[in-house]
Design an enzyme around this catalytic site. Structure first.
Site, PDB file in Angstrom:
ATOM      1  N   HIS A 114      -3.811  -9.539   3.384  1.00 47.53           N
ATOM      2  CA  HIS A 114      -5.243  -9.601   3.672  1.00 47.53           C
ATOM      3  C   HIS A 114      -5.492 -10.524   4.855  1.00 47.53           C
ATOM      4  O   HIS A 114      -4.875 -11.583   4.964  1.00 47.53           O
ATOM      5  CB  HIS A 114      -6.021 -10.134   2.466  1.00 47.53           C
ATOM      6  CG  HIS A 114      -6.184  -9.142   1.364  1.00 47.53           C
ATOM      7  ND1 HIS A 114      -6.492  -9.501   0.066  1.00 47.53           N
ATOM      8  CD2 HIS A 114      -6.080  -7.788   1.354  1.00 47.53           C
ATOM      9  CE1 HIS A 114      -6.576  -8.415  -0.685  1.00 47.53           C
ATOM     10  NE2 HIS A 114      -6.324  -7.372   0.068  1.00 47.53           N
ATOM     11  N   ARG A 120      -1.336  -1.908  -6.786  1.00 47.80           N
ATOM     12  CA  ARG A 120      -1.581  -3.057  -5.896  1.00 47.80           C
ATOM     13  C   ARG A 120      -2.533  -4.036  -6.579  1.00 47.80           C
ATOM     14  O   ARG A 120      -2.310  -5.248  -6.571  1.00 47.80           O
ATOM     15  CB  ARG A 120      -2.144  -2.539  -4.572  1.00 47.80           C
ATOM     16  CG  ARG A 120      -2.445  -3.612  -3.525  1.00 47.80           C
ATOM     17  CD  ARG A 120      -2.739  -2.897  -2.200  1.00 47.80           C
ATOM     18  NE  ARG A 120      -3.396  -3.737  -1.222  1.00 47.80           N
ATOM     19  CZ  ARG A 120      -2.775  -4.558  -0.389  1.00 47.80           C
ATOM     20  NH1 ARG A 120      -1.457  -4.674  -0.464  1.00 47.80           N
ATOM     21  NH2 ARG A 120      -3.438  -5.276   0.500  1.00 47.80           N
ATOM     22  N   ARG A 175       0.837  -1.195   0.000  1.00 46.83           N
ATOM     23  CA  ARG A 175       0.000   0.000   0.000  1.00 46.83           C
ATOM     24  C   ARG A 175       0.878   1.255   0.000  1.00 46.83           C
ATOM     25  O   ARG A 175       2.054   1.213   0.376  1.00 46.83           O
ATOM     26  CB  ARG A 175      -0.897   0.010   1.244  1.00 46.83           C
ATOM     27  CG  ARG A 175      -1.805  -1.209   1.364  1.00 46.83           C
ATOM     28  CD  ARG A 175      -2.530  -1.215   2.706  1.00 46.83           C
ATOM     29  NE  ARG A 175      -3.433  -2.347   2.836  1.00 46.83           N
ATOM     30  CZ  ARG A 175      -3.117  -3.515   3.412  1.00 46.83           C
ATOM     31  NH1 ARG A 175      -1.891  -3.695   3.888  1.00 46.83           N
ATOM     32  NH2 ARG A 175      -4.007  -4.486   3.501  1.00 46.83           N
ATOM     33  N   TYR A 235      -9.749 -11.059  -7.186  1.00 52.21           N
ATOM     34  CA  TYR A 235      -8.774 -11.110  -8.277  1.00 52.21           C
ATOM     35  C   TYR A 235      -8.935 -12.361  -9.132  1.00 52.21           C
ATOM     36  O   TYR A 235      -8.484 -12.391 -10.275  1.00 52.21           O
ATOM     37  CB  TYR A 235      -7.352 -11.019  -7.714  1.00 52.21           C
ATOM     38  CG  TYR A 235      -7.120  -9.713  -7.000  1.00 52.21           C
ATOM     39  CD1 TYR A 235      -7.017  -8.518  -7.710  1.00 52.21           C
ATOM     40  CD2 TYR A 235      -7.047  -9.658  -5.616  1.00 52.21           C
ATOM     41  CE1 TYR A 235      -6.845  -7.308  -7.064  1.00 52.21           C
ATOM     42  CE2 TYR A 235      -6.876  -8.447  -4.952  1.00 52.21           C
ATOM     43  CZ  TYR A 235      -6.775  -7.282  -5.683  1.00 52.21           C
ATOM     44  OH  TYR A 235      -6.615  -6.088  -5.036  1.00 52.21           O
ATOM     45  N   LYS A 260      -1.469  -3.030   8.026  1.00 53.66           N
ATOM     46  CA  LYS A 260      -2.574  -2.618   8.884  1.00 53.66           C
ATOM     47  C   LYS A 260      -2.569  -3.432  10.177  1.00 53.66           C
ATOM     48  O   LYS A 260      -2.266  -4.621  10.161  1.00 53.66           O
ATOM     49  CB  LYS A 260      -3.908  -2.824   8.153  1.00 53.66           C
ATOM     50  CG  LYS A 260      -4.142  -1.815   7.024  1.00 53.66           C
ATOM     51  CD  LYS A 260      -5.516  -2.005   6.410  1.00 53.66           C
ATOM     52  CE  LYS A 260      -5.791  -0.952   5.347  1.00 53.66           C
ATOM     53  NZ  LYS A 260      -7.124  -1.106   4.740  1.00 53.66           N
ATOM     54  N   HIS A 285      -2.999   2.815  -5.622  1.00 51.96           N
ATOM     55  CA  HIS A 285      -3.664   1.556  -5.266  1.00 51.96           C
ATOM     56  C   HIS A 285      -3.891   0.674  -6.490  1.00 51.96           C
ATOM     57  O   HIS A 285      -3.982  -0.556  -6.366  1.00 51.96           O
ATOM     58  CB  HIS A 285      -4.991   1.840  -4.565  1.00 51.96           C
ATOM     59  CG  HIS A 285      -5.419   0.732  -3.655  1.00 51.96           C
ATOM     60  ND1 HIS A 285      -4.786   0.452  -2.457  1.00 51.96           N
ATOM     61  CD2 HIS A 285      -6.404  -0.196  -3.774  1.00 51.96           C
ATOM     62  CE1 HIS A 285      -5.369  -0.572  -1.874  1.00 51.96           C
ATOM     63  NE2 HIS A 285      -6.352  -1.000  -2.655  1.00 51.96           N
TER      64      HIS A 285
END
Length: 299
Positions: free
Chosen positions: A271, A248, A152, A280, A176, A245
């Site tokens: 994730h 990504r 990110r 995806y 994150k 983004h």
């Protein structure tokens, strides 16, 4: 309403900042969502104690957002913000039951993630679009790292020199929720990074925080990265989306299109749920359909 010392969300925002170590943008999103909810609460219900908040009150607020033409995606983000807030209050034992526990997210049609075609990226990275200056080398590395690692924008900005491991051929990323992951990269990128670090030290000498990428000796800021990506993608791609983004999305799409196992892509992207990564696979299916139409005699 902005959070202040008496705001019911103040402690939660501090928790996100200092314990969860969320980015400033993420915290601002939580603040905006929760401030809007408590402002509605004060105007419509005059509720002073969070123990008085009921599922019915929350549903009424969500219905008012729908009436105001707020998108389902935005409403779902607000529901998520409320769930996190009340989970925090449960943890503190300030409430015994979350008023959001019975509220489900709205169903939305999932849009396929947009991505840059491989030929367009190859054109950008293999031609002379970046000037042979330190700034040009910074901009080139922004692209190379984002595309080769799928990280990110905020993760890129906070990369330190020590996060690059030439021996193992990996980049360490703090994502994150302060989660750490290792991403393998090729020797060509590692060589470019080594050369960049050497030139950076030659120009600026030792820098206090040792951020990998700098602009005039200072850490990158989000708008700089956005402008670099947008302006350079405009030279090679007609895709309407040109934010960092999208690189990504491009990283993940190119991996899945070339046969990468979905769980591996999930780990590389950082994730927490496989559901976030499975979007995806739809691009892969679309590619297969295209191949089928072109190659099968009965298509």
């Amino acid at each position: 309403m902005p959070a202040n010392e008496t705001s019911p969300i103040n402690g939660f925002l501090n928790y996100l900042a200092f314990e969860k170590r969320y980015s400033a943008n993420t915290i601002l999103s939580y603040q905006n969502d929760l401030s809007a909810f408590f402002e509605y609460l004060a105007i419509e219900y005059q509720v002073a104690d969070i123990k008085e908040i009921t599922p019915s009150i929350i549903r009424t607020w969500l219905a008012s957002l729908k009436e105001d033409k707020i998108s389902s995606k935005s409403i779902n983000r607000k529901i998520s913000s409320l769930k996190s807030f009340f989970k925090y209050k449960l943890k503190l034992k300030e409430i015994t039951v979350s008023p959001v526990s019975t509220i489900s997210s709205l169903k939305i049609s999932r849009r396929l993630p947009s991505f840059i075609e491989q030929n367009d990226l190859n054109t950008l990275l293999k031609n002379d679009f970046f000037p042979d200056t330190f700034e040009g080398k910074t901009d080139f590395l922004i692209f190379e790292i984002l595309y080769q690692s799928g990280i990110r924008r905020n993760e890129l900005i906070h990369l330190k020199e020590k996060d690059i491991d030439n021996f193992s051929g990996t980049i360490k990323v703090i994502g994150k929720g302060n989660k750490e992951r290792l991403i393998p990269v090729n020797n060509g990128l590692l060589k470019s990074i080594d050369e960049y670090i050497a030139e950076k030290r030659k120009i600026f000498g030792p820098l206090p925080e040792n951020f990998l990428l700098v602009n005039k000796g200072k850490p990158l800021y989000p708008k700089y990265v956005y402008n670099v990506v947008r302006s350079n993608l405009s030279k090679v791609s007609t895709n309407q989306r040109k934010s960092p983004h999208i690189l990504r999305h491009t990283f993940a799409t190119h991996l899945t299109n070339n046969g990468a196992e979905i769980n591996a892509v999930k780990e590389l992207l950082g994730h927490s749920s496989l559901a976030s990564t499975q979007i995806y696979t739809h691009n892969t299916i679309e590619k297969l359909k295209e191949v089928y139409k072109q190659a099968h005699p009965k298509s």
